[in-house]
Design an enzyme around this catalytic site. Structure first.
Site, PDB file in Angstrom:
ATOM      1  N   CYS A 322       0.839  -1.196   0.000  1.00  0.00           N
ATOM      2  CA  CYS A 322       0.000   0.000   0.000  1.00  0.00           C
ATOM      3  C   CYS A 322       0.875   1.247   0.000  1.00  0.00           C
ATOM      4  CB  CYS A 322      -0.929  -0.012   1.197  1.00  0.00           C
ATOM      5  SG  CYS A 322      -0.034  -0.311   2.712  1.00  0.00           S
ATOM      6  N   GLU A 419      -4.987   3.244  -8.148  1.00  0.00           N
ATOM      7  CA  GLU A 419      -4.028   2.302  -7.579  1.00  0.00           C
ATOM      8  C   GLU A 419      -3.932   1.077  -8.495  1.00  0.00           C
ATOM      9  OE1 GLU A 419      -5.009  -0.058  -4.011  1.00  0.00           O
ATOM     10  OE2 GLU A 419      -3.121   0.627  -3.158  1.00  0.00           O
TER      11      GLU A 419
HETATM   12  P1  NAD Z   1      -9.248  -6.604  -1.013  1.00  0.00           P
HETATM   13  O1  NAD Z   1     -10.061  -5.395  -0.737  1.00  0.00           O
HETATM   14  O2  NAD Z   1      -9.508  -7.358  -2.251  1.00  0.00           O
HETATM   15  O3  NAD Z   1      -9.385  -7.639   0.181  1.00  0.00           O
HETATM   16  C1  NAD Z   1      -9.087  -7.287   1.513  1.00  0.00           C
HETATM   17  C2  NAD Z   1      -9.778  -8.265   2.436  1.00  0.00           C
HETATM   18  O4  NAD Z   1     -11.190  -8.108   2.279  1.00  0.00           O
HETATM   19  C3  NAD Z   1      -9.488  -9.732   2.105  1.00  0.00           C
HETATM   20  O5  NAD Z   1      -9.488 -10.484   3.298  1.00  0.00           O
HETATM   21  C4  NAD Z   1     -10.682 -10.102   1.265  1.00  0.00           C
HETATM   22  O6  NAD Z   1     -10.885 -11.492   1.271  1.00  0.00           O
HETATM   23  C5  NAD Z   1     -11.777  -9.368   2.001  1.00  0.00           C
HETATM   24  N1  NAD Z   1     -13.020  -9.156   1.257  1.00  0.00           N
HETATM   25  C6  NAD Z   1     -13.197  -9.050  -0.075  1.00  0.00           C
HETATM   26  N2  NAD Z   1     -14.511  -8.867  -0.353  1.00  0.00           N
HETATM   27  C7  NAD Z   1     -15.159  -8.859   0.828  1.00  0.00           C
HETATM   28  C8  NAD Z   1     -16.519  -8.691   1.207  1.00  0.00           C
HETATM   29  N3  NAD Z   1     -17.483  -8.506   0.313  1.00  0.00           N
HETATM   30  N4  NAD Z   1     -16.828  -8.732   2.523  1.00  0.00           N
HETATM   31  C9  NAD Z   1     -15.875  -8.910   3.461  1.00  0.00           C
HETATM   32  N5  NAD Z   1     -14.578  -9.077   3.151  1.00  0.00           N
HETATM   33  C10 NAD Z   1     -14.227  -9.044   1.856  1.00  0.00           C
HETATM   34  O7  NAD Z   1      -7.712  -6.141  -0.943  1.00  0.00           O
HETATM   35  P2  NAD Z   1      -6.442  -7.056  -1.203  1.00  0.00           P
HETATM   36  O8  NAD Z   1      -6.277  -7.240  -2.666  1.00  0.00           O
HETATM   37  O9  NAD Z   1      -6.460  -8.245  -0.326  1.00  0.00           O
HETATM   38  O10 NAD Z   1      -5.276  -6.115  -0.653  1.00  0.00           O
HETATM   39  C11 NAD Z   1      -4.703  -5.103  -1.402  1.00  0.00           C
HETATM   40  C12 NAD Z   1      -5.257  -3.755  -0.992  1.00  0.00           C
HETATM   41  O11 NAD Z   1      -5.004  -3.530   0.384  1.00  0.00           O
HETATM   42  C13 NAD Z   1      -4.604  -2.599  -1.713  1.00  0.00           C
HETATM   43  O12 NAD Z   1      -5.592  -1.659  -2.065  1.00  0.00           O
HETATM   44  C14 NAD Z   1      -3.669  -2.019  -0.668  1.00  0.00           C
HETATM   45  O13 NAD Z   1      -3.348  -0.664  -0.854  1.00  0.00           O
HETATM   46  C15 NAD Z   1      -4.449  -2.236   0.578  1.00  0.00           C
HETATM   47  N6  NAD Z   1      -3.606  -2.225   1.769  1.00  0.00           N
HETATM   48  C16 NAD Z   1      -3.701  -1.161   2.617  1.00  0.00           C
HETATM   49  C17 NAD Z   1      -2.901  -1.096   3.743  1.00  0.00           C
HETATM   50  C18 NAD Z   1      -2.975   0.064   4.698  1.00  0.00           C
HETATM   51  O14 NAD Z   1      -2.468  -0.056   5.799  1.00  0.00           O
HETATM   52  N7  NAD Z   1      -3.584   1.166   4.328  1.00  0.00           N
HETATM   53  C19 NAD Z   1      -2.017  -2.134   4.008  1.00  0.00           C
HETATM   54  C20 NAD Z   1      -1.961  -3.218   3.129  1.00  0.00           C
HETATM   55  C21 NAD Z   1      -2.765  -3.250   2.015  1.00  0.00           C
END
Ligand code: NAD
Length: 518
Positions: A322, A419
């Site tokens: 991120c 992003e």
């Molecule tokens: P994602 O939004 O696809 O998934 C995140 C989590 O949400 C996963 O556990 C996923 O299984 C879950 N999820 C997906 N759909 C859902 C729903 N309908 N209901 C409940 N849970 C659901 O993100 P990702 O691809 O796993 O991670 C990458 C993203 O995370 C990037 O946008 C990155 O910038 C962000 N990120 C942010 C930080 C921060 O501290 N700001 C840190 C790490 C990653």
């Protein structure tokens, strides 16, 4: 104040040391012999195996199954809430120090298994050795740090006296929370976002990313070994379509601790806001989301440092952080030179399997692979391709994307605003520092950012005006340390809960005030 030795960040494994490197390769071999096993859900300490399985694949060799996780359904969601509420009563009443010791113990177990856990990360997430070790070290840090921080919340809050009365304010746990971490810091973020609410007396249901369920199963092994009572931490692996909404919507969910993309975060926020039948509270929702992070290089900068910082920030872990730099904004006077040297640095990166410790390995999964390649095609229309530009076929059968650089990217371009979350960097030309700062602040995200400059007044201006939660001056913009650089952004980057910071644990408590007149 706390009973533990002073906090310090956990060191990464030193792969420059030949013996450590040889030993780690041996560990990789041992873990390779354990791939493909089956892992259960953990509900109230019981292992629950389901017929249907979620296969976790090695991104570098997608036909290699790292492990097969059980898949939860709505029935398991109910059982997990029952278990978490059953455990809450006793766990919430324990002394803070008692709960904190569980975290210190968990940290000790992870420290002993550091190399093995890092090896699992190499296979499950395609992290190279140092990235994998850094993630394990961060997970250890979260446990050690929150154990100590919890002790600050164990007593009375600071209030004034009133004549004739005893007034006491104190923090108490909230209830049962749902923890939803991403796959990119597969151990660290999952551990941090779980143990924080737990140490202050809540119990939780953890729903990891479907891309990385095996590390979650390893975490649960260690949770049991550390002596957490059954039901304090429950694990539901599975498909988001089956259990995501069910957990978020559930009337017994007290809070949601989410880290992931903006799209998922906003969906959760909206659903959690709706009062469900039988629900007795307003759900608290913490959302740490994406970034479109910029590094500014001005004409006074040390250009060696600038190029080194840009390559590391843009392409570490394939740009899937991120905090990763996805925009390099360079002031005109040095633009051509920085671009040329940056491209040379990027082209020197070795793309290949994580288990061979390549600089850049495969991206996490097929979906992300296609998404990143789609953005690259958009970039070819919007800007000038300067490096990479497609699939890195020579690297192998995995989801390899060439480290890609676009030059002369206009601020309005899609690749300058959205992003991408892959090894793709947009280089932008600014006529001066003022314009560079305006460009940097022009997205809806505000997570990390950086400035490479020797100009004191600009460094000071950036401190005030560069709108990001984590600003780095004259260094790379990734790799925040727990307890040293509290992490989290502003705007659509999230609710600024600042993981690894002194205010974090407070988020999972309620303050109660008792007044007695004698
Ligand atoms: P994602 O939004 O696809 O998934 C995140 C989590 O949400 C996963 O556990 C996923 O299984 C879950 N999820 C997906 N759909 C859902 C729903 N309908 N209901 C409940 N849970 C659901 O993100 P990702 O691809 O796993 O991670 C990458 C993203 O995370 C990037 O946008 C990155 O910038 C962000 N990120 C942010 C930080 C921060 O501290 N700001 C840190 C790490 C990653």
């Amino acid at each position: 104040m706390d009973p533990f030795e002073p906090y310090r960040n956990e060191p990464f494994l030193d792969f420059g040391d030949e013996a450590t490197l040889t030993s780690f390769r041996r560990t990789l071999g041992e873990v390779a012999g354990r791939l493909g096993r089956e892992y259960p859900l953990v509900i109230g300490g019981a292992h629950v195996h389901t017929e249907e399985r979620l296969d976790s694949l090695d991104p570098c060799f997608p036909d290699r199954v790292v492990g097969r996780a059980s898949m939860a359904t709505s029935e398991h969601v109910e059982a997990a809430f029952d278990a978490a509420y059953a455990a809450l009563e006793e766990w919430s009443r324990r002394d803070m120090a008692d709960r904190a010791r569980h975290l210190v113990k968990l940290a000790a177990i992870m420290r002993r298994r550091h190399a093995e856990l890092a090896a699992w990360e190499v296979y499950e997430a395609a992290k190279n050795y140092l990235e994998a070790s850094a993630d394990v070290a961060e997970a250890i840090d979260f446990c050690e740090y929150y154990a100590r921080e919890a002790m600050h919340l164990s007593g009375r809050a600071r209030t004034y006296d009133h004549p004739g009365e005893e007034n006491t304010s104190f923090y108490q746990p909230m209830g049962v929370g749902v923890v939803i971490p991403p796959w990119n810091f597969l151990l660290a973020i999952m551990v941090g976002t779980t143990v924080a609410p737990v140490v202050v007396g809540n119990t939780v249901i953890v729903k990891p990313s479907p891309s990385t369920p095996v590390i979650a199963a390893k975490f649960m092994e260690m949770v049991a070994e550390a002596g957490f009572p059954p039901g304090v931490i429950n694990l539901l692996t599975g498909a988001d379509a089956d259990i995501g909404d069910a957990l978020v919507d559930h009337p017994r969910t007290r809070f949601i601790n989410f880290t992931g993309s903006v799209a998922t975060g906003l969906r959760i926020n909206e659903r959690a806001a709706k009062l469900q039948s039988g629900q007795r509270w307003v759900k608290r929702v913490y959302l740490e989301m994406g970034g479109k992070d910029a590094l500014i290089v001005d004409e006074t900068a040390d250009l060696d440092l600038a190029v080194q910082a840009a390559v590391a920030s843009g392409f570490g872990f394939q740009g899937q952080k991120c905090s990763a730099m996805s925009r390099l904004i360079v002031v005109e006077d040095v633009y051509d030179e920085v671009l040329e040297r940056f491209v040379a640095g990027v082209e020197a990166l070795r793309v290949g399997p994580a288990e061979e410790n390549a600089d850049v390995a495969a991206v996490i999964n097929q979906r992300q692979f296609e998404k990143v390649l789609g953005y690259i095609e958009t970039g070819k229309v919007e800007a000038r391709l300067a490096a990479g530009g497609g699939r890195a076929e020579a690297a192998g059968p995995g989801y390899y994307v060439q480290p890609t650089v676009f030059a002369d990217v206009p601020p309005s371009a899609t690749i300058a605003c959205e992003e991408i979350f892959g090894p793709v960097v947009a280089v932008m030309r600014a006529k001066d520092f003022d314009q560079a700062l305006t460009y940097a602040n022009a997205t809806t995200y505000a997570l990390t950012g950086g400035l490479i400059s020797r100009d004191r007044s600009r460094l000071e201006r950036a401190r005030r005006e560069f709108r990001v939660g984590n600003l780095y001056l004259n260094r790379k913009i990734t790799g925040a340390l727990v307890g040293v650089q509290p992490f989290g952004g502003f705007d659509l980057s999230g609710t600024n809960s600042k993981a690894g910071g002194p205010d974090y644990l407070r988020l999972f408590t309620e303050m109660k005030t008792v007044t007695e007149r004698f």
